[in-house]
Design an enzyme around this catalytic site. Structure first.
Site, short mmCIF file in Angstrom:
data_model
loop_
_atom_site.label_atom_id
_atom_site.label_comp_id
_atom_site.label_asym_id
_atom_site.label_seq_id
_atom_site.Cartn_x
_atom_site.Cartn_y
_atom_site.Cartn_z
N HIS A 65 0.86 -1.18 0.00
CA HIS A 65 0.00 0.00 0.00
C HIS A 65 0.89 1.23 0.00
O HIS A 65 1.93 1.23 0.64
CB HIS A 65 -0.90 0.01 1.25
CG HIS A 65 -2.05 0.94 1.12
ND1 HIS A 65 -1.94 2.28 1.38
CD2 HIS A 65 -3.32 0.72 0.70
CE1 HIS A 65 -3.11 2.85 1.14
NE2 HIS A 65 -3.96 1.93 0.72
N ASP A 119 -8.07 -5.12 0.02
CA ASP A 119 -8.64 -5.94 -1.04
C ASP A 119 -8.20 -7.39 -1.01
O ASP A 119 -8.66 -8.19 -1.82
CB ASP A 119 -8.31 -5.33 -2.40
CG ASP A 119 -9.18 -4.12 -2.63
OD1 ASP A 119 -10.33 -4.16 -2.20
OD2 ASP A 119 -8.70 -3.14 -3.22
N1 ACO Z 1 4.13 -7.70 -4.88
C1 ACO Z 1 5.48 -7.70 -5.02
N2 ACO Z 1 6.28 -6.61 -4.85
C2 ACO Z 1 5.69 -5.46 -4.51
C3 ACO Z 1 4.28 -5.37 -4.33
C4 ACO Z 1 3.50 -6.54 -4.51
N3 ACO Z 1 2.19 -6.50 -4.37
N4 ACO Z 1 3.96 -4.10 -4.00
C5 ACO Z 1 5.12 -3.42 -3.97
N5 ACO Z 1 6.16 -4.24 -4.27
C6 ACO Z 1 7.58 -3.88 -4.26
C7 ACO Z 1 7.96 -3.09 -5.53
O1 ACO Z 1 8.37 -3.93 -6.57
C8 ACO Z 1 9.06 -2.20 -4.99
O2 ACO Z 1 10.20 -3.00 -4.89
P1 ACO Z 1 11.68 -2.32 -5.09
O3 ACO Z 1 11.82 -1.30 -3.99
O4 ACO Z 1 12.63 -3.46 -4.98
O5 ACO Z 1 11.67 -1.70 -6.46
C9 ACO Z 1 8.61 -1.87 -3.56
O6 ACO Z 1 7.80 -2.98 -3.17
C10 ACO Z 1 7.81 -0.59 -3.44
O7 ACO Z 1 6.71 -0.66 -4.36
P2 ACO Z 1 6.11 0.59 -5.15
O8 ACO Z 1 5.41 0.10 -6.35
O9 ACO Z 1 7.18 1.62 -5.33
O10 ACO Z 1 5.09 1.15 -4.08
P3 ACO Z 1 3.89 2.13 -4.37
O11 ACO Z 1 3.61 2.81 -3.09
O12 ACO Z 1 4.18 2.97 -5.57
O13 ACO Z 1 2.70 1.15 -4.78
C11 ACO Z 1 0.86 -0.35 -4.65
C12 ACO Z 1 1.71 0.73 -3.91
C13 ACO Z 1 0.43 0.20 -6.01
C14 ACO Z 1 -0.39 -0.61 -3.83
C15 ACO Z 1 1.73 -1.63 -4.80
O14 ACO Z 1 2.06 -2.13 -3.52
C16 ACO Z 1 1.02 -2.71 -5.60
O15 ACO Z 1 1.11 -2.72 -6.84
N6 ACO Z 1 0.27 -3.65 -4.91
C17 ACO Z 1 -0.51 -4.65 -5.63
C18 ACO Z 1 -1.83 -4.03 -6.11
C19 ACO Z 1 -2.80 -3.79 -4.97
O16 ACO Z 1 -3.03 -4.64 -4.14
N7 ACO Z 1 -3.43 -2.59 -5.01
C20 ACO Z 1 -4.47 -2.22 -4.03
C21 ACO Z 1 -3.98 -1.14 -3.13
S1 ACO Z 1 -5.22 -0.80 -1.91
C22 ACO Z 1 -6.34 0.14 -2.71
O17 ACO Z 1 -6.09 0.87 -3.62
C23 ACO Z 1 -7.72 0.02 -2.27
#
Ligand code: ACO
Length: 427
Positions: free
Chosen positions: A306, A363
C-alpha cells in the site's frame, strides 16, 4: 514548535511556513516558492505531497490507524450502519435519530431513475465491464438532471448529494442484474439502505426475497471499510475534476474510472483471479511468492502493499475475520481462503516483503466475501465504488466549500528545445 522553516538555495535563504495538522503531522508550505525562488518541487506519484487540508479522514500508515471524522474504523465497522457513516463523512457529525430518518426518507424519495437510462444500460454489450458502464451511467445521470449545483445553496447541495446516494445503488444493482440476465427492478422503500441493496441485487423474479442477516451485515461492514481513505487515487481525481467546477456527478464518474485500475480498486478483482489461478495451478503458493519477488517477472502479489500503510492495513484485519464468519455462516468451504491465508503467512515471514513493509491491504480478503455472496468478480470493484461513494461526495463537498483553487500541477519539461518546422516532403 517553530512554525517556519528556512531553505538555503545558492546562499539565498527562503522562509517557508510550516502547517501542523490536528494529529501533529507537519507539512512544509511551498506554495510561494516559485514566486520567491523561481523553483517548483517534483514528486512523481505525489509520494510526499499533500494536495489539500482535510478534516474528513485521519490515517497513520506507520501505526495502522484509520479514523473517519475522529472515530476509529474498528468501532465504526462493528457498531455503525453504513448510512450513519455516510452522513458522518459527508456532514461531519454522526446523525441524530431524526436526521438519520430524514436522510433515509429523502434517499428513498429520490431513488427512481428515468426509464430512458434503462434503455441506455440495455444498449451496452453484456460483456462490457461493469465499471465502465457505471462510470458512464453516473455521468449520464447529469443529462436527466442538468441543473448545476449552487454551492452557496445548502438545499441545492443536499439535493445533489442525496440524488447520488439514492440512484447509484439502483444503477449498481441494475448493472449486476443485467449481467446475470435478471429483470431490472427497484427495491423496497420499507427496507434500510443496505438491506435494500441486498434485495435489489439478489431478489429473484419468481421467489420471495428473504433477507440473510449474515449477508446484510457483511455488506454493511464492507461498505463502511471502503467508505473513505483520504487522498487516494480516485478521491484525488474527484477533487481535481471538481476543482474545475465540473458537477458532482461528473466528478464522481471520473472517480469511478480512477478506481477501476488494478493498482487501486481493481485489485479486489485481480486478487480473486490470482487466487483462482494459483488454485488451478495446484495451489503452489511458493511458486507465486517467487514470481512476485522476481524483478524480471511483471507478476505482483495482488492485495499486498500500500502506498501509505507500512504496517497492517487495519481494514484488512477486520475483513479477514469477516471473511471467516461469512464463509462459516453460509456453509461455504472455499479452498481459495486457505490459499489466501497461506500466502499471507509466507509473505509476513519473507524477507522481501518484510524489508519493503508489504502487508495485506483491504482488497486481499474482500473478494473472498464477495465471491461467497455470489457476486461475479467483475462486480467487485463496483461494490467498492458503492462503498467509496460517501467518501467521494464528502471530499467534493469539502473541496468546494473550502473554495480550493483549480488543481493544476506543474512539471519539469524534458523534451526538445526550439527547432524549426520541416516540410512533410523533406522529413
Ligand atoms: N508484490 C510484489 N512486490 C511489490 C508489491 C507486490 N504486491 N507491492 C510493492 N512491491 C515492491 C515493488 O516492486 C518495490 O520494490 P523495489 O523497492 O525493490 O523496487 C517496492 O515494493 C515498493 O513498491 P512501489 O510500487 O514503489 O510502491 P507504491 O507505493 O508505488 O505502490 C501499490 C503501492 C500500487 C499498492 C503496490 O504495492 C502494488 O502494486 N500492490 C498490488 C496491487 C494492490 O493490491 N493494489 C491495491 C492497493 S489498496 C487500494 O487501492 C484500495
Amino acid at each position: 514548535m517553530n512554525n517556519k522553516a528556512t531553505l538555503n538555495i545558492n546562499n539565498k535563504v527562503h522562509d517557508l511556513d510550516l502547517i501542523t495538522g490536528s494529529e501533529n503531522e507537519v507539512a512544509l508550505d511551498i506554495s510561494k516558492l516559485r514566486l520567491d525562488a523561481n523553483l517548483i518541487t517534483i514528486d512523481a506519484g505525489f509520494k510526499n505531497t499533500g494536495s489539500c487540508q482535510s478534516a474528513i479522514t485521519f490515517l497513520d500508515g506507520e501505526k495502522g490507524i484509520l479514523r473517519y471524522r475522529g472515530y476509529s474504523i474498528e468501532e465504526l465497522a462493528n457498531k455503525a450502519d453504513f448510512l450513519e457513516v455516510a452522513y458522518l463523512l459527508i456532514f461531519g457529525e454522526l446523525p441524530t435519530k431524526q436526521q438519520l430518518e430524514k436522510l433515509s426518507d429523502d434517499i428513498k424519495e429520490r431513488s427512481i431513475i428515468d426509464e430512458d437510462l434503462r434503455i441506455i444500460l440495455n444498449s451496452y454489450p453484456k460483456s462490457a465491464h461493469p465499471m465502465g458502464i457505471l462510470s458512464s451511467l453516473t455521468s449520464g445521470l447529469v443529462a436527466f438532471d442538468p441543473s448545476a449545483v449552487d454551492i452557496d445553496d445548502d438545499e441545492d447541495m443536499y439535493d445533489a448529494i442525496l440524488n447520488l446516494l439514492a440512484k447509484i445503488p439502483v444503477l449498481v444493482a441494475w448493472v449486476y442484474r443485467r449481467r446475470k440476465g435478471l429483470p431490472l427492478e427497484y427495491g423496497d422503500t420499507s427496507l434500510g439502505y443496505v438491506e435494500n441493496i441486498a434485495k435489489m441485487m439478489f431478489q429473484r423474479p419468481n421467489k420471495e426475497y428473504i433477507q440473510n442477516q449474515t449477508v446484510v451485515s457483511a455488506l454493511n461492514k464492507l461498505l463502511i471499510l471502503h467508505a473513505d481513505h483520504e487522498q487516494n487515487c480516485s478521491t484525488s481525481t474527484v477533487r481535481i475534476v471538481g476543482s474545475s467546477y465540473a458537477g458532482l456527478f461528473a466528478s464522481v464518474s471520473a472517480g469511478i474510472s480512477a478506481l477501476w485500475g488494478r493498482l487501486h480498486g481493481g485489485a479486489n478483482q485481480a486478487v480473486i483471479e490470482m487466487l483462482e489461478a494459483i488454485n488451478e495451478d495446484g495451489g503452489d503458493t511458493k511458486k507465486y511468492m517467487s514470481k512476485a519477488k522476481d524483478k524480471s517477472d511483471p507478476f505482483r502479489l495482488m492485495g499486498f502493499g500500500h502506498r501509505v500503510y507500512k504496517n497492517f492495513d487495519p481494514r484488512a484485519k477486520i475483513i479477514k475475520v469477516a471473511a471467516d464468519e461469512v464463509l462459516k455462516n453460509l456453509g461455504i468451504d472455499d479452498p481459495i481462503l486457505d490459499i489466501a491465508k497461506g500466502l499471507e503467512k509466507e509473505a509476513l515471514e519473507d524477507q522481501y516483503f518484510v524489508d519493503r513493509k508489504l502487508y495485506p491491504n483491504v482488497d486481499f480478503y474482500s473478494g473472498i466475501i464477495y465471491k461467497a455472496l455470489d457476486i461475479p468478480a467483475e462486480m467487485f470493484t463496483v461494490m467498492f465504488a458503492l462503498g467509496r461513494l460517501p467518501g467521494w461526495v464528502a471530499h467534493w463537498r469539502e473541496m468546494r466549500l473550502r473554495k480550493e483553487p483549480i488543481g493544476r500541477p506543474r512539471q519539469v519539461y524534458i523534451g526538445e528545445n526550439l527547432r524549426s518546422f520541416s516540410d512533410i516532403n523533406s522529413r
